[in-house]
Design an enzyme around this catalytic site. Structure first.
Site, PDB file in Angstrom:
ATOM      1  CB  SER A   1       5.540   6.515  -7.949  1.00 27.68           C
ATOM      2  OG  SER A   1       4.378   6.533  -8.752  1.00 27.68           O
TER       3      SER A   1
ATOM      4  CG  ASP B   1       4.036  -0.165  -6.604  1.00 23.84           C
ATOM      5  OD1 ASP B   1       4.123  -1.256  -6.036  1.00 23.84           O
ATOM      6  OD2 ASP B   1       4.683   0.135  -7.608  1.00 23.84           O
TER       7      ASP B   1
ATOM      8  CD  GLU C   1       7.184   2.763  -7.280  1.00 21.70           C
ATOM      9  OE1 GLU C   1       6.101   3.307  -6.940  1.00 21.70           O
ATOM     10  OE2 GLU C   1       7.287   2.076  -8.305  1.00 21.70           O
TER      11      GLU C   1
ATOM     12  CB  CYS D   1      -0.500  -3.641  -9.623  1.00 20.64           C
ATOM     13  SG  CYS D   1       0.247  -2.435  -8.500  1.00 20.64           S
ATOM     14  CG  ASP D   2       3.264   0.268 -10.822  1.00 24.01           C
ATOM     15  OD1 ASP D   2       2.158   0.402 -11.373  1.00 24.01           O
ATOM     16  OD2 ASP D   2       3.827   1.192 -10.218  1.00 24.01           O
TER      17      ASP D   2
END
Length: 557
Positions: free
Chosen positions: A473, A84, A447, A125-126
């Site tokens: 985000s 991201d 995002e 990561c997300d």
């Protein structure tokens, strides 16, 4: 009847007719002894496009050592990830949420195809975090998720910094509040090594939530990625996976309605990312649990805001680790009567037992005592109104009683809004509207940290509002409303907005409205034509055809 630790691998490997399968595996070093033990998949998301997952191959080795020491046979494999932070503000960001589905799909396929008995998933990561848990929930074989850990903070001009500071510095530089040379200096210092973004952004929000849910071991997540202690955590997770297998404890015994409510409470108590709403809705749908977007508001209202963390607070994940970890937060929420204490966790202990065993560092200031919360209510709010009949999400940490009323500045894509911010065209009291960025319309619901960071950096954070059918985000803060549903591409009311329409964002009454009559909105939508799809083939087009509303978790199956 006891659980067979080789409940799947016997079918794959035992008997004369399975000689070809054994021969293939012996070609890469597996022995007869290896193949007589339970097979534990070790899934990770190593990729050379970000710091977030950069330690996964190393941690996977430690997990495998733990599995072998406990009597299992590990089989390592990897899946994808999309950064991201790197893709933010570009067309590439549309791939991010889509990657959650691909991660879950690919782990599920490998585990089903090779009949693993158990599974350890490493996330970073997300989207890797909910993606790995969705895979565990679908497969329902004994296993757990190990978060590979947050990055350590960078140092700039004598203070701790994160990637959030860099995004906001872009706006500050455009507004003449920071020199290009200082921006370049900050850029080189904000991210000092491996690990996921350091604030209570989406990665640490979801890691906290899944530790509180019980699918990750208590005390495992906030250990920073670069520390030697993370290797010890990984080794123990390998051992724990085998123990879960011998006990026959499956993910769906852990991921219950009450466990999901515990996870929601942890997001509310830490002022965590609005993405937590999207991902927990997706997890609930995966396991067939009824969960409504309004449940997040209900739980947030009864949960105190306790963690003073970035993006709106002072501290980062490394500080949580030094304060005693997520267990300290669990202890607070248990004391507050918010938690369902009897829920099982992958350690074999209940969440209440884990909370009571937590050891708080004397004098820590990251997680407040119940007698001195940052707010009596949590950091999430769900709004509805004539602009969001299916709901939308706002992070309310620090602004529970605020109302914003102002004229719409309407943009049909993120890039146009970003250009307007950088040119100084957004003025105090404006309501920036960014539409056609939803799950179907983007596609991919990207995002908006580039835009929101630039707004903050330009000094407009408390002067303007922004609404979108896209996402934010976890590093976003301010009057930023996301996940507006129905989205514009399917004819949601946001598609009817025009420049100058007066929009009211009323947090106390949980409303998002435009000062137009229902008749006027419907008349505008009658004359509205959706824009043509941005992708007509490939994964993006497939996702746009399949994905559900953000109010349902934006899932594809």
């Amino acid at each position: 009847m006891s659980f067979d630790p080789r409940h799947n691998s016997r079918i794959l490997l035992d008997g004369p007719d399975r000689a070809p399968a054994r021969a293939m595996l012996k070609a890469i070093g597996f022995t007869d002894e290896d193949l007589s033990r339970p097979l534990i998949g070790v899934a990770h998301c190593w990729i050379e496009t970000m710091p977030c997952n950069y330690n996964h191959r190393h941690l996977a080795e430690k997990v495998k050592e733990g599995i072998r020491a406990a009597g299992g046979t590990p089989m390592e494999f990897n899946t994808i990830s999309v950064s991201d932070g790197v893709a933010m503000g570009t067309e590439g960001m549309k791939a991010s949420l889509i990657s959650r589905e691909v991660i879950a799909d690919s782990i599920e396929l490998v585990a089903r195809g090779h009949l693993f008995d158990g599974l350890v998933c490493l996330s970073g990561c997300d989207k890797t975090i909910p993606g790995t848990v969705m895979a565990l929930a679908r497969l329902d074989i004994p296993g757990l998720m190990l978060y590979s850990g947050p990055i350590l903070p960078g140092r700039f001009r004598g203070r701790d910094v994160t990637i959030q500071d860099v995004f906001e510095a872009v706006g500050a530089c455009a507004a003449g509040l920071m020199t290009p040379e200082d921006l370049r200096d900050l850029e080189g210092k904000a991210c000092p090594g491996a690990g996921a973004c350091g604030g209570q952004f989406t990665a640490n929000t979801m890691a906290t939530a899944f530790e509180m849910m019980g699918i990750s071991p208590m005390g495992s997540s906030m250990v920073p990625a670069p520390l030697p202690e993370k290797e010890e955590v990984a080794f123990r997770c390998g051992q724990l996976a085998v123990a879960l297998l011998h006990k026959g404890i499956r993910p769906r015994q852990i991921i219950t309605r009450n466990a999901i409510e515990n996870a929601i409470a942890s997001i509310a108590a830490t002022g965590g990312s609005t993405n937590g709403v999207l991902h927990l809705l997706a997890i609930a749908r995966t396991v067939g649990i009824a969960l409504n977007i309004d449940d997040f508001d209900t739980i947030s209202r009864r949960t105190p805001l306790l963690a003073d963390m970035k993006p709106w607070g002072q501290y980062v994940a490394n500080d949580v680790y030094r304060a005693g970890g997520v267990g300290v937060l669990a202890q607070r929420l248990l004391e507050a009567g918010v938690l369902h204490a009897d829920e099982m966790t992958v350690t074999g202990r209940t969440l209440g037992e884990e909370a009571r065993a937590a050891q708080e560092t004397p004098g820590q200031r990251v997680i407040r005592p119940l007698s001195n919360p940052l707010s009596p209510h949590g950091g999430l709010a769900i709004l509805r109104g004539n602009l969001a009949p299916e709901g939308c999400v706002l992070k309310i940490a620090g602004k529970e009683d605020k109302i914003h009323r102002g004229p719409a500045r309407v943009f049909d894509r993120e890039e146009d809004a970003m250009s307007a911010v950088l040119r100084g065209e957004i003025k105090p009291n404006d309501v920036v509207v960014i539409r056609y960025e939803g799950p179907k319309g983007g596609p991919g619901m990207r995002e908006m940290l580039g835009v929101t960071g630039a707004i903050q950096g330009a000094g407009l954070g408390d002067k303007v509002a922004l609404i979108t059918d896209g996402r934010f985000s976890g590093a976003t803060h301010g009057f930023m409303v996301g996940h507006v549903a129905p989205e514009a591409i399917v004819g949601g009311p946001i598609a009817a907005l025009r420049d100058g329409d007066i929009i009211v964002l009323d947090i106390p009454h949980r409303c998002l409205d435009v000062e137009l009559s229902d008749e006027e909105i419907q008349a505008r939508l009658k004359d509205w034509t959706p824009p043509p799809p941005r992708y007509t083939s490939g994964v993006m087009a497939k996702y746009a055809r399949l994905v559900s509303s953000a109010s349902e978790g934006a899932v594809t199956g």
